[in-house]
Design a protein around this motif. Structure first.
Motif, PDB file in Angstrom:
ATOM      1  N   CYS A  43       0.838  -1.206   0.000  1.00 35.96           N
ATOM      2  CA  CYS A  43       0.000   0.000   0.000  1.00 35.96           C
ATOM      3  C   CYS A  43       0.868   1.250   0.000  1.00 35.96           C
ATOM      4  CB  CYS A  43      -0.928   0.008   1.210  1.00 35.96           C
ATOM      5  SG  CYS A  43      -2.273  -1.193   1.095  1.00 35.96           S
ATOM      6  N   ALA A  44       1.917   1.246   0.818  1.00 41.40           N
ATOM      7  CA  ALA A  44       2.818   2.401   0.869  1.00 41.40           C
ATOM      8  C   ALA A  44       3.494   2.611  -0.475  1.00 41.40           C
ATOM      9  CB  ALA A  44       3.861   2.206   1.972  1.00 41.40           C
ATOM     10  N   LEU A  45       3.948   1.534  -1.099  1.00 40.60           N
ATOM     11  CA  LEU A  45       4.593   1.646  -2.407  1.00 40.60           C
ATOM     12  C   LEU A  45       3.622   2.134  -3.476  1.00 40.60           C
ATOM     13  CD1 LEU A  45       6.892  -1.496  -2.503  1.00 40.60           C
ATOM     14  CD2 LEU A  45       7.607   0.895  -2.471  1.00 40.60           C
ATOM     15  N   SER A  46       2.375   1.695  -3.411  1.00 37.75           N
ATOM     16  CA  SER A  46       1.409   2.145  -4.407  1.00 37.75           C
ATOM     17  C   SER A  46       1.135   3.633  -4.265  1.00 37.75           C
ATOM     18  CB  SER A  46       0.108   1.352  -4.311  1.00 37.75           C
ATOM     19  OG  SER A  46      -0.590   1.664  -3.130  1.00 37.75           O
ATOM     20  N   GLN A  47       1.159   4.161  -3.034  1.00 34.43           N
ATOM     21  CA  GLN A  47       1.001   5.595  -2.838  1.00 34.43           C
ATOM     22  C   GLN A  47       2.162   6.348  -3.469  1.00 34.43           C
ATOM     23  OE1 GLN A  47       0.665   5.887   1.423  1.00 34.43           O
ATOM     24  NE2 GLN A  47      -1.562   6.070   1.308  1.00 34.43           N
ATOM     25  N   VAL A  48       3.355   5.822  -3.357  1.00 29.85           N
ATOM     26  CA  VAL A  48       4.525   6.456  -3.957  1.00 29.85           C
ATOM     27  C   VAL A  48       4.390   6.475  -5.468  1.00 29.85           C
ATOM     28  CG1 VAL A  48       7.008   6.235  -4.351  1.00 29.85           C
ATOM     29  CG2 VAL A  48       6.085   5.909  -2.067  1.00 29.85           C
ATOM     30  N   VAL A  49       4.012   5.353  -6.050  1.00 28.83           N
ATOM     31  CA  VAL A  49       3.896   5.264  -7.503  1.00 28.83           C
ATOM     32  C   VAL A  49       2.852   6.245  -8.019  1.00 28.83           C
ATOM     33  CG1 VAL A  49       3.182   3.751  -9.393  1.00 28.83           C
ATOM     34  CG2 VAL A  49       4.741   2.907  -7.639  1.00 28.83           C
ATOM     35  N   MET A  50       1.750   6.416  -7.291  1.00 26.27           N
ATOM     36  CA  MET A  50       0.691   7.309  -7.752  1.00 26.27           C
ATOM     37  C   MET A  50       1.085   8.771  -7.657  1.00 26.27           C
ATOM     38  SD  MET A  50      -2.846   5.483  -6.567  1.00 26.27           S
ATOM     39  CE  MET A  50      -2.531   5.695  -4.844  1.00 26.27           C
ATOM     40  N   SER A  51       2.058   9.110  -6.802  1.00 27.67           N
ATOM     41  CA  SER A  51       2.385  10.517  -6.597  1.00 27.67           C
ATOM     42  C   SER A  51       3.766  10.891  -7.130  1.00 27.67           C
ATOM     43  CB  SER A  51       2.297  10.853  -5.109  1.00 27.67           C
ATOM     44  OG  SER A  51       3.297  10.178  -4.395  1.00 27.67           O
ATOM     45  N   VAL A  52       4.291  10.113  -8.049  1.00 32.31           N
ATOM     46  CA  VAL A  52       5.612  10.405  -8.602  1.00 32.31           C
ATOM     47  C   VAL A  52       5.566  11.717  -9.374  1.00 32.31           C
ATOM     48  CG1 VAL A  52       7.336   9.630 -10.270  1.00 32.31           C
ATOM     49  CG2 VAL A  52       6.333   8.003  -8.678  1.00 32.31           C
ATOM     50  N   GLY A  53       6.538  12.579  -9.089  1.00 35.61           N
ATOM     51  CA  GLY A  53       6.601  13.865  -9.760  1.00 35.61           C
ATOM     52  C   GLY A  53       7.313  13.778 -11.090  1.00 35.61           C
ATOM     53  N   SER A  54       7.203  14.867 -11.843  1.00 35.35           N
ATOM     54  CA  SER A  54       7.816  14.895 -13.167  1.00 35.35           C
ATOM     55  C   SER A  54       9.241  15.436 -13.141  1.00 35.35           C
ATOM     56  CB  SER A  54       6.961  15.731 -14.116  1.00 35.35           C
ATOM     57  OG  SER A  54       6.873  17.068 -13.648  1.00 35.35           O
ATOM     58  N   LEU A  55       9.649  16.048 -12.023  1.00 38.61           N
ATOM     59  CA  LEU A  55      11.009  16.564 -11.887  1.00 38.61           C
ATOM     60  C   LEU A  55      11.815  15.614 -11.024  1.00 38.61           C
ATOM     61  CD1 LEU A  55      10.049  20.276 -11.116  1.00 38.61           C
ATOM     62  CD2 LEU A  55      10.591  19.261 -13.340  1.00 38.61           C
ATOM     63  N   SER A  56      13.137  15.652 -11.173  1.00 38.76           N
ATOM     64  CA  SER A  56      13.964  14.778 -10.333  1.00 38.76           C
ATOM     65  C   SER A  56      15.319  15.412 -10.072  1.00 38.76           C
ATOM     66  CB  SER A  56      14.147  13.410 -10.976  1.00 38.76           C
ATOM     67  OG  SER A  56      14.870  13.515 -12.173  1.00 38.76           O
ATOM     68  N   VAL A  57      15.884  15.016  -8.943  1.00 40.18           N
ATOM     69  CA  VAL A  57      17.241  15.401  -8.565  1.00 40.18           C
ATOM     70  C   VAL A  57      17.914  14.155  -7.997  1.00 40.18           C
ATOM     71  CG1 VAL A  57      18.647  16.738  -6.933  1.00 40.18           C
ATOM     72  CG2 VAL A  57      16.714  17.832  -8.096  1.00 40.18           C
ATOM     73  N   THR A  58      19.148  13.922  -8.404  1.00 38.91           N
ATOM     74  CA  THR A  58      19.957  12.847  -7.833  1.00 38.91           C
ATOM     75  C   THR A  58      21.341  13.400  -7.569  1.00 38.91           C
ATOM     76  OG1 THR A  58      18.744  11.121  -9.014  1.00 38.91           O
ATOM     77  CG2 THR A  58      20.944  10.550  -8.197  1.00 38.91           C
ATOM     78  N   SER A  91      18.208  10.891  -3.828  1.00 38.63           N
ATOM     79  CA  SER A  91      17.461  11.175  -5.053  1.00 38.63           C
ATOM     80  C   SER A  91      15.997  11.439  -4.725  1.00 38.63           C
ATOM     81  CB  SER A  91      17.582  10.001  -6.020  1.00 38.63           C
ATOM     82  OG  SER A  91      17.001   8.842  -5.447  1.00 38.63           O
ATOM     83  N   SER A  92      15.338  12.132  -5.651  1.00 36.93           N
ATOM     84  CA  SER A  92      13.923  12.418  -5.438  1.00 36.93           C
ATOM     85  C   SER A  92      13.220  12.691  -6.754  1.00 36.93           C
ATOM     86  CB  SER A  92      13.754  13.637  -4.525  1.00 36.93           C
ATOM     87  OG  SER A  92      14.383  14.765  -5.097  1.00 36.93           O
ATOM     88  N   THR A  93      11.903  12.549  -6.702  1.00 34.86           N
ATOM     89  CA  THR A  93      11.025  13.030  -7.759  1.00 34.86           C
ATOM     90  C   THR A  93      10.015  13.949  -7.097  1.00 34.86           C
ATOM     91  OG1 THR A  93       9.494  11.174  -7.557  1.00 34.86           O
ATOM     92  CG2 THR A  93      11.273  10.961  -9.176  1.00 34.86           C
ATOM     93  N   PHE A  94       9.550  14.951  -7.841  1.00 35.21           N
ATOM     94  CA  PHE A  94       8.627  15.936  -7.274  1.00 35.21           C
ATOM     95  C   PHE A  94       8.062  16.783  -8.403  1.00 35.21           C
ATOM     96  CE2 PHE A  94      13.010  17.325  -7.112  1.00 35.21           C
ATOM     97  CZ  PHE A  94      12.986  18.558  -7.730  1.00 35.21           C
ATOM     98  N   ASN A  95       7.133  17.628  -8.052  1.00 34.72           N
ATOM     99  CA  ASN A  95       6.613  18.647  -8.950  1.00 34.72           C
ATOM    100  C   ASN A  95       6.848  20.000  -8.288  1.00 34.72           C
ATOM    101  OD1 ASN A  95       5.437  17.076 -11.129  1.00 34.72           O
ATOM    102  ND2 ASN A  95       3.992  16.345  -9.589  1.00 34.72           N
TER     103      ASN A  95
END
Length: 171
Positions: free
Chosen positions: A19-34, A137-141
């Motif tokens: 469930c936690a992983l599915s929440q992450v997948v649904m809220s993945v942003g279009s920007l990223s930094v690593t 690393s991250s993804t976000f909007n």
């Protein structure tokens, strides 16, 4: 302990993680930094410093306090509240934690940073010869800012933390 109880606990843990992983997948942003840094210390030594979900204040120079609002900092859904040097607060939820793999993933739930849908992973890997690599690393909007400003902000957060680790381990 009754095998049925053990099986029920195991299944509940798996379902909670999915469930936690599915929440992450649904809220993945279009920007990223690593960002990553190589350190002159073993992965185990570095993980002792940065591996606790509630220990960002130990190694990040802008975080002056970290308090667990719920949980122990090892289970999906645990919440930490970070207090920054400028008086602002950031609330984050643990998504995945693995002490064995030396990694955890978290999501920002409340913040004044110019980002939304922010999900980040910190990991430490062994590089051999007593060296290790930290990757953040991250993804976000972007939120109430340009994409460039959001990326610049997260870059500066990561740079400050990783440079501080270098001061500690690469002297």
């Amino acid at each position: 302990m009754d095998p049925k109880i053990i099986k029920a606990i195991f299944m509940a843990t798996i379902i909670s993680s999915l469930c936690a992983l599915s929440q992450v997948v649904m809220s993945v942003g279009s920007l990223s930094v690593t960002k990553e840094i190589n350190l002159k210390a073993s992965a185990t030594t570095v993980w002792k410093m940065i591996g606790g979900f509630n220990e960002l204040d130990v190694w990040h120079p802008v975080v002056v306090d970290s308090q667990l609002e719920s949980g122990e900092g090892i289970r999906p859904g645990d919440i930490r509240v970070l207090s920054l040097a400028n008086g602002e607060k950031i609330t984050e939820k643990l998504v995945v934690y693995s002490d064995v793999k030396k990694t955890y993933t978290y999501a920002i739930t409340e913040s004044t940073l110019p980002v939304m849908d922010y999900v980040s992973t910190i990991s430490v890997t062994d590089s051999g010869s007593g060296m290790s690599k930290v990757e953040w690393s991250s993804t976000f909007n972007a939120s109430h800012a340009t994409d460039e400003k959001a990326i610049e902000t997260i870059n500066s957060v990561y740079d400050a933390g990783l440079k501080n680790l270098a001061k500690h381990f690469n002297q």
